[in-house]
Design a protein around this motif. Structure first.
Motif, mmCIF file in Angstrom:
data_model
loop_
_atom_site.group_PDB
_atom_site.id
_atom_site.type_symbol
_atom_site.label_atom_id
_atom_site.label_comp_id
_atom_site.label_asym_id
_atom_site.label_seq_id
_atom_site.Cartn_x
_atom_site.Cartn_y
_atom_site.Cartn_z
ATOM 1 N N ASN A 75 -5.598 -5.921 -9.111
ATOM 2 C CA ASN A 75 -5.613 -7.301 -8.608
ATOM 3 C C ASN A 75 -6.298 -8.268 -9.570
ATOM 4 O O ASN A 75 -6.611 -9.397 -9.182
ATOM 5 C CB ASN A 75 -6.325 -7.351 -7.263
ATOM 6 N N ARG B 49 -9.335 -3.988 3.888
ATOM 7 C CA ARG B 49 -7.958 -4.473 3.866
ATOM 8 C C ARG B 49 -7.778 -5.656 4.820
ATOM 9 O O ARG B 49 -8.705 -6.035 5.541
ATOM 10 C CB ARG B 49 -6.996 -3.336 4.213
ATOM 11 N N LYS B 50 -6.584 -6.196 4.841
ATOM 12 C CA LYS B 50 -6.277 -7.422 5.569
ATOM 13 C C LYS B 50 -6.783 -7.382 7.013
ATOM 14 O O LYS B 50 -6.556 -6.414 7.743
ATOM 15 C CB LYS B 50 -4.767 -7.662 5.546
ATOM 16 N N GLU C 52 -9.875 -8.450 1.450
ATOM 17 C CA GLU C 52 -8.528 -8.999 1.402
ATOM 18 C C GLU C 52 -8.367 -10.129 2.423
ATOM 19 O O GLU C 52 -9.336 -10.548 3.059
ATOM 20 C CB GLU C 52 -7.514 -7.881 1.635
ATOM 21 N N GLU C 53 -7.120 -10.598 2.613
ATOM 22 C CA GLU C 53 -6.860 -11.744 3.481
ATOM 23 C C GLU C 53 -7.461 -11.537 4.880
ATOM 24 O O GLU C 53 -7.155 -10.559 5.560
ATOM 25 C CB GLU C 53 -5.360 -11.982 3.605
ATOM 26 N N PHE D 197 -10.105 -12.711 -0.938
ATOM 27 C CA PHE D 197 -8.803 -13.359 -0.906
ATOM 28 C C PHE D 197 -8.784 -14.403 0.216
ATOM 29 O O PHE D 197 -9.827 -14.734 0.784
ATOM 30 C CB PHE D 197 -7.698 -12.321 -0.741
#
Length: 389
Positions: A67, A149-150, A179-180, A207
C-alpha cells in the motif's frame, strides 16, 4: 547476543538551525546484551483476531509495501522544503518516528515480528494485552504489526516493567494500519528500572475515516527514546495522541512525533504532559505536516512541561509545515515552574510546598494514566506513580 549500537534517530522531517541541537538524537550504547528477539505471548486476546508469529521484520512489513503508493500519495506538486529529510527513510516499509536506523537494527539482529490482523467488520471484544516483565541485565528487541481491516476495531495494550533498580536494554517497533473506517487504540506503558536503556518506535497509516488513538506513559528507564509517525492518508482520517512523562534523577527522554496530513479533512490532536525533576533532561519534537491536497485538515499539538528543578534541561521544538492554504494548524508549549498563586493557595489550605508539588505531579500523570482501558494495568500505573513522586 552482544551488540554495539550507534544510531541516528528522531530526525526532524525538516532541519532547523544546528546550534539548537534538536535536529536529531544519537542512540549510542556499547556491548548491549540481547536475550530475546520476539514478542511475549499475549495474556489477553480476542478469538476473532488472526495472529501470525515468527515473521521476519521485512515479511511483516509487506502489508505496508503493498500500500506504499497509496500511503505516500501526492498531488504531484513539485518541490520540497529546504532541509527536507524525508529521503532518509524512503526504504522503510512505513515511516516511523525514530526512523530507518531502527528498521536496520531489527533486520540485522533477526527480530521476529508478530502480525495481528483484525478481520473486516470485527469489533474485538477484548484488548490485546502484551506484558514485558524484564529481569535485571536482560535485553530484548521485538516487533509488532497491527492491521485493522475495513470497519474493524481493536485495542492493544503493551506494558514494559522490571524491578525498580534493574538494568538492561529494551527496544520495540510497532507498526499500524487502519483501513477504511477502522479504529486502532494503542496503549504503551513504560515502567522500566532506573538502569534501563529503552526505545519505542511507532509508525502508522489511516485510510478514509480510519483512526489511530495512542496513549503512552514514559515513567521509567535511565535513557529513553520514543517516536511516532502517523500518515493521515485519506479524507477524514484521525490521529489522537496523549502522552505523559516523568524525568527524574539524571534520566533523559527524547521524543519525536509527526502527523503527516495528505487527505482532505484529516485531523490530528497531540497532547503531551510531563514533569522534569532533579538533573533530568528532555527533548521534544512535534511536527504537523500539511501536504498539498490536505485542504480542510486540522492539526493541534500542545505540550505542558513542569520544571521542578533549576538543574533540568528542557528542549522543545514544535513545528508546522504547510503546502496547503485551507488548513488549521496550531501548536504551543507551556513550560515553567509551579505558579506562585497555586503554591500560595495550597499553603493557605495547610499544604506545604513539597506536598503541593507531589499533588500537582500526580494529578498531571494520573490524568493520562486514567485513559488506560484495562483496570488492572491502570491501577498498577497509579500505584507506580504514587511510589516515585
Amino acid at each position: 547476543m552482544n551488540k554495539d549500537i550507534n544510531m541516528k534517530v528522531n530526525v526532524l522531517p525538516v532541519l532547523t538551525y544546528n546550534f539548537l541541537h534538536v535536529n536529531d538524537s544519537t542512540l549510542n550504547a556499547g556491548d548491549i546484551t540481547i536475550d530475546s528477539l520476539s514478542t511475549p505471548v499475549e495474556s489477553v486476546i480476542s478469538d476473532e483476531i488472526e495472529v501470525k508469529r515468527d515473521a521476519t521484520f521485512e515479511e511483516a512489513g509487506e502489508i505496508f509495501r503493498a500500500n506504499k503508493e497509496k500511503i505516500l500519495k501526492t498531488t504531484g506538486v513539485p518541490g520540497t522544503p529546504n532541509g527536507d529529510m524525508s529521503y532518509r527513510d524512503e526504504k522503510q516499509a512505513i515511516r516511523t518516528g525514530m526512523g530507518i536506523d531502527i528498521d536496520e537494527l531489527m533486520i540485522s539482529t533477526g527480530v521476529k515480528a508478530v502480525v495481528y490482523t483484525v478481520p473486516e467488520n470485527v469489533k474485538a471484544d477484548r484488548p490485546i494485552v502484551i506484558r514485558y516483565d524484564l529481569a535485571n541485565g536482560q535485553g530484548s528487541l521485538s516487533s509488532q504489526v497491527i492491521h485493522a481491516r475495513k470497519d474493524s476495531e481493536v485495542t492493544v495494550i503493551m506494558e514494559y516493567s522490571s524491578e525498580k533498580d534493574a538494568t538492561g536494554f529494551h527496544g520495540v517497533s510497532t507498526r499500524l494500519l487502519a483501513e477504511e473506517g477502522a479504529r486502532i487504540t494503542l496503549v504503551k506503558v513504560q515502567l522500566l528500572g532506573n538502569g534501563f536503556i529503552h526505545f519505542d518506535d511507532i509508525g502508522g497509516a489511516c485510510f478514509e475515516k480510519g483512526q489511530i488513538d495512542l496513549v503512552s506513559l514514559e515513567l521509567g528507564a535511565k535513557k529513553s527514546w520514543t517516536g511516532c509517525y502517523t500518515n493521515l492518508v485519506e479524507k477524514e482520517s484521525v490521529f489522537n495522541s496523549n502522552m505523559g512523562y516523568l524525568c527524574r534523577d539524571d534520566h533523559s527522554l527524547d521524543i519525536n512525533y509527526v502527523s503527516d496530513h495528505r487527505g482532505k479533512k484529516t485531523e490530528a490532536l497531540m497532547q503531551f504532559k510531563g514533569v522534569l525533576m532533579d538533573n533530568a533532561s528532555k527533548t521534544f519534537r512535534g511536527t504537523i505536516d500539511f501536504k498539498n491536497g490536505s485542504s480542510g485538515s486540522v492539526g493541534d499539538e500542545q505540550e505542558d512541561a513542569l520544571l521542578l528543578s533549576e538543574d533540568v534541561v528542557n528542549k522543545t521544538m514544535p513545528v508546522i509545515l504547510c503546502q496547503e492554504e485551507d488548513v488549521d494548524g496550531r501548536h504551543g508549549a507551556t513550560i515553567g515552574q509551579l505558579g506562585e498563586d497555586i503554591l500560595f493557595y495550597m499553603q493557605t489550605r495547610g499544604i506545604d510546598e513539597e506536598e503541593a508539588k507531589r499533588i500537582i505531579v500526580k494529578a498531571r500523570l494520573e490524568s493520562v494514566a486514567r485513559m488506560i482501558p484495562d483496570p488492572e494495568i491502570m491501577q498498577k500505573v497509579l500505584y507506580y506513580i504514587q511510589g516515585i513522586v
